[in-house]
Each structure stands twice: as C-alpha cells, then as structure tokens.
Design an enzyme around this catalytic site. Structure first.
Site, mmCIF file in Angstrom:
data_model
loop_
_atom_site.group_PDB
_atom_site.id
_atom_site.type_symbol
_atom_site.label_atom_id
_atom_site.label_comp_id
_atom_site.label_asym_id
_atom_site.label_seq_id
_atom_site.Cartn_x
_atom_site.Cartn_y
_atom_site.Cartn_z
ATOM 1 N N PHE A 44 0.855 -1.258 -0.090
ATOM 2 C CA PHE A 44 -0.046 0.034 0.045
ATOM 3 C C PHE A 44 1.050 1.352 -0.021
ATOM 4 O O PHE A 44 1.929 1.242 0.738
ATOM 5 C CB PHE A 44 -0.844 0.040 1.311
ATOM 6 C CG PHE A 44 -1.723 0.969 1.353
ATOM 7 C CD1 PHE A 44 -3.291 0.875 0.662
ATOM 8 C CD2 PHE A 44 -1.747 2.180 1.902
ATOM 9 C CE1 PHE A 44 -4.080 1.878 0.527
ATOM 10 C CE2 PHE A 44 -2.673 3.231 2.152
ATOM 11 C CZ PHE A 44 -4.010 2.909 1.387
ATOM 12 N N ARG A 48 -12.757 -3.929 -7.329
ATOM 13 C CA ARG A 48 -12.472 -4.475 -6.212
ATOM 14 C C ARG A 48 -13.675 -4.833 -5.288
ATOM 15 O O ARG A 48 -14.412 -4.004 -5.167
ATOM 16 C CB ARG A 48 -11.729 -3.872 -5.388
ATOM 17 C CG ARG A 48 -10.568 -4.269 -4.289
ATOM 18 C CD ARG A 48 -9.647 -3.610 -3.752
ATOM 19 N NE ARG A 48 -10.365 -2.380 -2.891
ATOM 20 C CZ ARG A 48 -9.842 -2.002 -1.708
ATOM 21 N NH1 ARG A 48 -8.786 -2.270 -1.465
ATOM 22 N NH2 ARG A 48 -10.552 -1.123 -0.928
ATOM 23 N N TYR A 80 -11.107 0.515 10.741
ATOM 24 C CA TYR A 80 -12.460 1.080 9.855
ATOM 25 C C TYR A 80 -12.597 0.170 8.792
ATOM 26 O O TYR A 80 -13.565 0.457 8.091
ATOM 27 C CB TYR A 80 -12.075 2.740 9.539
ATOM 28 C CG TYR A 80 -11.055 3.042 8.903
ATOM 29 C CD1 TYR A 80 -10.859 2.639 7.377
ATOM 30 C CD2 TYR A 80 -9.911 3.295 9.263
ATOM 31 C CE1 TYR A 80 -9.567 2.879 6.590
ATOM 32 C CE2 TYR A 80 -8.808 3.756 8.664
ATOM 33 C CZ TYR A 80 -8.794 3.440 7.246
ATOM 34 O OH TYR A 80 -7.380 3.715 6.559
ATOM 35 N N LYS A 81 -11.861 -0.788 8.630
ATOM 36 C CA LYS A 81 -12.145 -1.901 7.429
ATOM 37 C C LYS A 81 -13.008 -2.856 8.137
ATOM 38 O O LYS A 81 -14.237 -2.697 8.514
ATOM 39 C CB LYS A 81 -11.042 -2.204 6.699
ATOM 40 C CG LYS A 81 -10.388 -1.037 6.020
ATOM 41 C CD LYS A 81 -8.941 -1.270 5.411
ATOM 42 C CE LYS A 81 -8.402 -0.101 4.742
ATOM 43 N NZ LYS A 81 -7.075 -0.105 4.456
ATOM 44 N N ASP A 87 1.526 -5.385 8.075
ATOM 45 C CA ASP A 87 0.269 -4.815 7.912
ATOM 46 C C ASP A 87 -1.001 -5.622 7.827
ATOM 47 O O ASP A 87 -1.036 -6.237 6.685
ATOM 48 C CB ASP A 87 0.471 -3.648 7.017
ATOM 49 C CG ASP A 87 -0.615 -2.809 6.828
ATOM 50 O OD1 ASP A 87 -1.841 -3.027 7.130
ATOM 51 O OD2 ASP A 87 -0.352 -1.664 6.468
HETATM 52 C C1 LIG Z 1 -6.205 0.941 4.262
HETATM 53 C C2 LIG Z 1 -4.897 0.965 4.293
HETATM 54 C C3 LIG Z 1 -3.894 1.802 5.130
HETATM 55 C C4 LIG Z 1 -4.630 2.981 5.659
HETATM 56 O O1 LIG Z 1 -3.772 3.880 6.430
HETATM 57 P P1 LIG Z 1 -4.217 4.957 7.127
HETATM 58 O O2 LIG Z 1 -3.096 5.739 7.727
HETATM 59 O O3 LIG Z 1 -5.447 4.724 7.861
HETATM 60 O O4 LIG Z 1 -4.806 5.872 6.047
HETATM 61 C C5 LIG Z 1 -2.770 1.528 5.364
HETATM 62 N N1 LIG Z 1 -1.933 0.208 4.677
HETATM 63 C C6 LIG Z 1 -2.844 -0.619 4.071
HETATM 64 C C7 LIG Z 1 -2.278 -1.983 3.637
HETATM 65 C C8 LIG Z 1 -4.105 -0.291 3.957
HETATM 66 O O5 LIG Z 1 -4.859 -1.215 3.379
#
Ligand SMILES: *Cc1c(COP(=O)(O)O)cnc(C)c1O
Length: 438
Positions: A169, A412, A263-264, A238
């Site tokens: 990400f 997705r 939040y997911k 992560d």
């Molecule tokens: C959703 C997501 C994030 C989001 O990071 P924030 O700091 O909450 O914006 C980070 N890493 C991965 C792999 C994600 O899927």
C-alpha cells in the site's frame, strides 16, 4: 428479458435460477446470518449490495446510541472528569485488549492509537533500531529475542537494508522510505513471496502487507516470519486487510510487530484509530521514534526528559481521539460470540460463490479474475481486472452495487462475512454482468 439474458440466451436463465437457489440454501444454513442484524444496512427492498467493507465497514447498530452518550453525558456533563471516571485515559489499552483476541494476541500487546500510516512508521523505525542495536544493544533489559541467536558473542553487524513488499500500500512505502532515511538504511522492494530467500545479514527489518490491497492475495505470514527470524530479522506486518477478515494468530507465529486499520473489517467508523501490536518480549526494546507524553512512564509528572512507559502503552503518542476510539469500542460488540474460523469459512465460500457467478454471467473476455484461486492465498475480496473499470464502477454504483476501483483497471469487491450474504453476492454478479453487457 434483461440485456444479459437476451444477449446470452436461455442458458443464462437456467444459470441464474441455479445460482439463486444455491444462494438461498447457503444463506439458510449460514451460521453468521443473524449477525447482519447487528448492523445498519440498506433495506433489502433498496436492492443495494455493499461490497466495500474492506474500505469502510458498515455502521454497527449500537454505535449511535453509545456515541450520543459519550458526547452528551461524558463530554457534555462530566467534561474533564471523564478522563478518569469514564476511562478515557486508558481507552487505548482497553480497546487494544478487545482487538487482541481477533488477531491472536494474548493481553498486554496491543494498543489503539493514531493511524495505520503513523503506526507503520513507529514500528518500522523501532524494528530497525532493535536490529541495528544487536542483541546487546541499548533499550533491552537483557539480550533481545530477535537476532540474539544469529550473533554469538554480541558482535553488532551492519544491518542497513529495509525490505518492503513490492506491492505495498503506497502510504506504507512512503513511511518505510522515510524510516530508512532516518536510520541509514537502503530500501529494497521485494515481491512478498520472494522475501524468505532475501533475508540476510545486512537486513535490518522488513515491512509486509498481509493481504495485497489490490489483488486480495494473502501472503505467507508464518513462513515469512520464520525465515526472517532465522536471519535475525524482525518483521512488521500490516494487517489492514486481514484483521477481522481471517484468523491471524500473531502470538502463535511469534510475529514481532503488527499494525492495522480498524475502519475496514473491524467496522470502527471513518478514520477510527489504528492498532499497534508489539510482541511482549520486544516491548522493553521498543524505542519509539514518536515518544509523546502519553507514552511516558509518568505522563503527569511533566518531566523535561522522556522515560518510556512499559508494555503496550509505549506505543502511544499524544492525546487519544476519544470520540473515534469509543465508537470503535462499541463497534467491537458485534464480535460477541463470533469466531474468526466461522468468518473465514464464510469469506472463502462467499468469494468462491461470487467468482463462480461472475464466471457464469459475465460476457466472455470482459473481466479477468485476478483473485488467487487457492484458499490459503486468498484474503476476503475478489479483484477483477477490467480494461474499462473506470467506467464500469460508477455504473455499478448507480445500480446499487457498491465496490471500489483501484486504478487503472481493477474492480474490487470486499466480502464482509458478518453482514454480506450469498444472495447479495449473486445479485452483485448479475448486475455486474448487465453493466458489462450494456
Ligand atoms: C487501508 C490501508 C492503510 C490506511 O492507512 P491510514 O493511515 O489509515 O490511512 C494502510 N495500509 C494498508 C495496507 C491499507 O490497506
């Protein structure tokens, strides 16, 4: 007759009847079917299918009343007293303990604070500092676990390379880049599957996404972690797309550090604070690059110099985001009586079923399913490569199928077993086929 059925003839009608009957059977025997009622979702009559819980989980039905109480009573009436009387101060650790069993962590190792991006930074810098200090380095109370076996005699080798999952990400990658610069490391992108062969004496740490956010590929956490440890390398995982979607078992696999979103799949609400896991025996060596006052051993002593608190508290930084944190705490009630094994079984069944429906309904050659077929390699989403995904997704959303787009060409669809059913999956696939045919 719809466009799709007129385009593909009578065979499709038969397919549709068959899949609808299968969906009905699967929904009727779904042990998690009752959990859907714990969420605020669209009425079935609206025909909306929400397949974006991997981006923003739906609202648990008990959260609005709890938030109203927090605002009206705790903030409105008790004001400053709520830090103690209503447990605001200790909420980061308390909510961490609620998340811990969902990621296979014994108590005392998870704290909820900041965003995932910020926690990636803390964990990666701390991991590199531990590796660079070596087994006898500063911070630890006694020789540390990571690296100790690799360097008999306590010699401190030069560990100056940070490995990062090549498909990471982006935010994780940006944070890793800065962490590397701060610690004198070079950063090297490596395909997650290749990592075990790449750990070496120069490797300081690695950062890996447990599930690839685009393709939904689930990476080998036990094997990668074990290979890293053989080379004396701590790994930061992560868990954004695995926490709440599948069993993670952090303790069992002796994971060093983990971070993830709430939040997911944990449905904590937009911008809900993230979690940080630091394995218990590494906590004394956890040297945070963001040593804020709420992680001080005596935060109200207001000392001019920093002395870190012990335990998971060491991962905190500043004043917690109480409204979001307490919304998340209430949201975690939906997990009462739910096992991750049941969630995983339904997730795999749902993603199999949706993929089968898409294969049967979608016009030949319009989409390519890039979701790993093998269950051990799959997260809880289906990713379809589609050349005109940019046009298709808005049309799907107009028709009530809410997924998302990962540019340039990935559609997705996230499957949240707590509230997504098989009839939802069938309907979404059918509407997708109609949109692709139009
Ligand atoms: C959703 C997501 C994030 C989001 O990071 P924030 O700091 O909450 O914006 C980070 N890493 C991965 C792999 C994600 O899927």
């Amino acid at each position: 007759m719809s466009d799709v059925s007129s385009a593909r003839g009578a065979g499709l009608v038969t397919d549709r009847e068959r899949f609808r009957a299968a969906a009905e059977r699967l929904d009727a025997t779904d042990p998690l079917a009752g959990v859907r009622g714990r969420f605020v979702l669209d009425d079935a009559a609206d025909g909306v299918v929400y397949l974006d819980g991997n981006s923003l989980g739906a609202l648990p039905a008990n959260v609005p009343a709890r938030l109203a109480e927090v605002v009206g009573e705790e903030w409105g009436r008790l004001r400053i007293r709520s830090w103690e009387e209503r447990g605001w101060w200790s909420a980061p650790e308390r909510v961490g303990e609620r998340i811990a069993p969902l990621i296979g962590a014994a108590p005392g190792q998870v704290v909820v604070a900041d965003s995932t991006s910020v926690n990636v930074f803390k964990a990666v810098v701390a991991a590199i500092r531990i590796a660079q200090a070596g087994p006898e380095g500063p911070g630890p109370e006694g020789p540390g676990a990571v690296g100790a076996e690799s360097f008999p005699g306590g010699s401190v080798p030069l560990r100056d390379e940070l490995l990062v999952d090549a498909a990471t990400f982006p935010s994780d990658g940006y944070m890793a880049e800065s962490a590397a610069r701060m610690t004198g490391c070079r950063i090297r992108a490596v395909e997650a599957a290749e990592l075990p062969a790449e750990f070496g004496p120069r490797t300081a740490a690695a950062l890996v996404n447990h599930v690839d956010y685009r393709t939904g590929r689930l990476h080998d956490l036990p094997g990668t972690t074990a290979a890293a440890h053989r080379a004396g390398v701590p790994v930061v995982w992560d868990l954004c797309h695995s926490a709440g979607a599948l069993p993670v078992d952090l303790d069992r696999h002796q994971v060093d550090f983990a971070v993830g979103c709430t939040y997911k799949y944990l449905n904590g609400g937009p911008g809900a604070p993230a979690f940080l896991y630091v394995r218990r025996d590494l906590q004394p060596r956890f040297d945070s690059p963001l040593p804020g006052w709420t992680s001080h051993a005596d935060p109200f002593g207001m000392a001019p110099s920093y002395t870190p608190a012990g335990g998971s508290t060491r991962g905190r930084v500043g004043t917690p985001d109480i409204l979001s944190l307490l919304a998340l705490e209430a949201a975690l009630d939906v997990w009462d009586g739910v096992t991750l094994e049941a969630v995983r079984a339904k997730s795999l069944a749902l993603t199999d079923f949706f993929s089968e429906c898409v294969a049967a309904y979608a016009p030949e050659g319009r989409v390519e399913n890039i979701t790993p077929e093998a269950h051990p390699e799959r997260g809880s989403q289906v990713a379809l490569r589609c050349p005109d995904a940019v046009k298709v997704m808005p049309r799907l959303m107009e028709r009530g199928v809410i997924g998302d787009l990962r540019r340039p060409d990935v559609l997705r669809f996230g499957f949240t077993p707590l509230y997504t059913g098989f009839a939802d999956a069938e309907r979404a696939a059918y509407i997708l086929a109609e949109v692709l045919t139009a």
